[in-house]
Design an enzyme around this catalytic site. Structure first.
Site, PDB file in Angstrom:
ATOM      1  N   ALA A 244     -59.032  45.927 -39.641  1.00 11.28           N
ATOM      2  CA  ALA A 244     -58.447  46.997 -38.838  1.00 11.28           C
ATOM      3  C   ALA A 244     -57.477  46.319 -37.875  1.00 11.28           C
ATOM      4  O   ALA A 244     -57.717  45.192 -37.429  1.00 11.28           O
ATOM      5  CB  ALA A 244     -59.535  47.712 -38.068  1.00 11.28           C
ATOM      6  N   LYS A 245     -56.392  46.969 -37.575  1.00  9.13           N
ATOM      7  CA  LYS A 245     -55.350  46.359 -36.752  1.00  9.13           C
ATOM      8  C   LYS A 245     -55.906  45.868 -35.409  1.00  9.13           C
ATOM      9  O   LYS A 245     -55.515  44.828 -34.901  1.00  9.13           O
ATOM     10  CB  LYS A 245     -54.217  47.352 -36.531  1.00  9.13           C
ATOM     11  CG  LYS A 245     -52.914  46.651 -36.251  1.00  9.13           C
ATOM     12  CD  LYS A 245     -51.743  47.563 -36.379  1.00  9.13           C
ATOM     13  CE  LYS A 245     -50.473  46.758 -36.106  1.00  9.13           C
ATOM     14  NZ  LYS A 245     -49.292  47.522 -36.223  1.00  9.13           N
ATOM     15  N   ARG A 246     -56.826  46.625 -34.865  1.00 10.31           N
ATOM     16  CA  ARG A 246     -57.332  46.262 -33.525  1.00 10.31           C
ATOM     17  C   ARG A 246     -58.032  44.904 -33.540  1.00 10.31           C
ATOM     18  O   ARG A 246     -58.083  44.210 -32.539  1.00 10.31           O
ATOM     19  CB  ARG A 246     -58.261  47.345 -32.980  1.00 10.31           C
ATOM     20  CG  ARG A 246     -59.523  47.526 -33.784  1.00 10.31           C
ATOM     21  CD  ARG A 246     -60.471  48.517 -33.110  1.00 10.31           C
ATOM     22  NE  ARG A 246     -61.688  48.657 -33.858  1.00 10.31           N
ATOM     23  CZ  ARG A 246     -61.852  49.466 -34.897  1.00 10.31           C
ATOM     24  NH1 ARG A 246     -60.846  50.217 -35.283  1.00 10.31           N
ATOM     25  NH2 ARG A 246     -62.988  49.526 -35.548  1.00 10.31           N
ATOM     26  N   ASN A 247     -58.593  44.506 -34.690  1.00  7.77           N
ATOM     27  CA  ASN A 247     -59.262  43.208 -34.734  1.00  7.77           C
ATOM     28  C   ASN A 247     -58.265  42.061 -34.734  1.00  7.77           C
ATOM     29  O   ASN A 247     -58.467  41.049 -34.083  1.00  7.77           O
ATOM     30  CB  ASN A 247     -60.184  43.140 -35.944  1.00  7.77           C
ATOM     31  CG  ASN A 247     -61.407  44.006 -35.756  1.00  7.77           C
ATOM     32  OD1 ASN A 247     -61.892  44.141 -34.631  1.00  7.77           O
ATOM     33  ND2 ASN A 247     -61.864  44.613 -36.812  1.00  7.77           N
ATOM     34  N   ALA A 249     -55.570  42.225 -33.405  1.00  9.10           N
ATOM     35  CA  ALA A 249     -54.888  42.307 -32.117  1.00  9.10           C
ATOM     36  C   ALA A 249     -55.770  41.831 -30.967  1.00  9.10           C
ATOM     37  O   ALA A 249     -55.373  41.939 -29.810  1.00  9.10           O
ATOM     38  CB  ALA A 249     -54.442  43.741 -31.877  1.00  9.10           C
TER      39      ALA A 249
END
Ligand code: GLU
Length: 283
Positions: A244-247, A249
């Site tokens: 997931a992008k948040r990881n 990031a």
């Protein structure tokens, strides 16, 4: 000699995705006994912050990734980019564009390139008189891509692992050469600086693959050498699945504060994975 570089923009703290790019570029140079350079891409005066610049230094040192020589700051090199722009103007390949973001977004049916919707070319056919009458309005400078491609003819560049790639800058449309508020753009500054720093190997994420078509074209127009490209895949989780992008990031500063071991982090990144723990923390 192999020369690679890491070229972050100081518009936020470095995150895991940045660390992956940095370690790939660093290791490529070190394995070849070459040089690893650090370039700060701070052409965006409104979003770049000194605090983030200090953060880049701190985070790379924490990771143990040492760079060679002085750090190059793009904000100190505006005159060189302006000179390159003048050359493109003199070749008749740059035109002023008065469109607002909203106007461009409104042509939403346009295909997408590396920078969002491909510019529909609204300002390209303006006459010299029309341009002269509007030069007091805010404007950026765009490349007339069709004219540029006609001038250079077919071009190729080499990517590892993708192999020889036929450059297709036309698909990117009339990209910006100089922004309204800055006498350059990402594409122009990167092309000028990779040549100025003698970069032989550009290592960066596959998300910038399409941008390379534009950089190859600008190299041909400006008479600059073409480096080898290594567009690395984006990070995956410990299970091999896309993150997931948040990881990706997650800021390195946050991991450090949680007591992460930089050696273990580097080892995980070298295998192309986000370290266990880092990936799960926000899941
Ligand atoms: N400054 C760009 C970024 O932060 C990277 C540019 C490049 O590697 O060519 O994404």
């Amino acid at each position: 000699m192999v020369v690679s570089r890491f070229a972050p923009s100081p518009t936020g703290r470095l995150h895991l995705g940045h660390a992956f790019s940095a370690v790939c570029a660093h290791d490529l140079a070190r394995a070849a006994g070459g040089q690893f350079l650090l370039r700060i891409e701070d052409i965006d005066g409104t979003r770049s912050r000194e605090a983030f610049l200090a953060g880049i230094d701190e985070d790379l040192r924490w990771l143990g990734l040492a760079w060679d020589g002085a750090v190059l700051r793009q904000s100190t090199r505006m005159a060189l980019y302006a000179e390159a722009l003048e050359r493109l103007k003199a070749m008749g390949l740059a035109y002023p564009c008065f469109c607002t973001r909203a106007e461009i977004a409104a042509s939403a049916s346009a295909p997408h390139g590396s920078e969002g919707p491909v510019y529909p070319g609204t300002c390209r056919p303006l006459s010299d008189a029309e341009r002269a009458a509007r030069m007091h309005e805010p404007h950026c400078w765009r490349i007339d891509m069709a004219a540029a491609v006609t001038l250079t003819g077919p071009l190729r560049w080499h990517d590892k692992p993708a192999g020889w790639i036929e450059a297709d800058p036309l698909a990117q449309g009339d990209v910006v050469l100089a922004r309204k508020e800055t006498p350059t753009s990402y594409h122009l500054a990167v092309t000028v600086d990779d040549a100025a720093q003698g970069v032989t190997d550009v290592v960066r994420g596959v998300d910038l693959f399409e941008a390379t078509h534009v950089h190859r074209l600008l190299q041909a127009l400006l008479g600059l050498p073409t480096p080898l490209y290594h567009h690395h895949p984006l990070l995956v989780g410990p299970d091999g699945k896309r993150l997931a992008k948040r990881n990706c990031a997650r800021p390195l500063a946050e991991l450090r504060a949680e007591g992460a071991d930089p050696g273990a982090l580097l080892a995980a990144l070298r295998s192309g994975q986000v370290p266990i723990g880092a990936a799960d923390a926000e899941a």
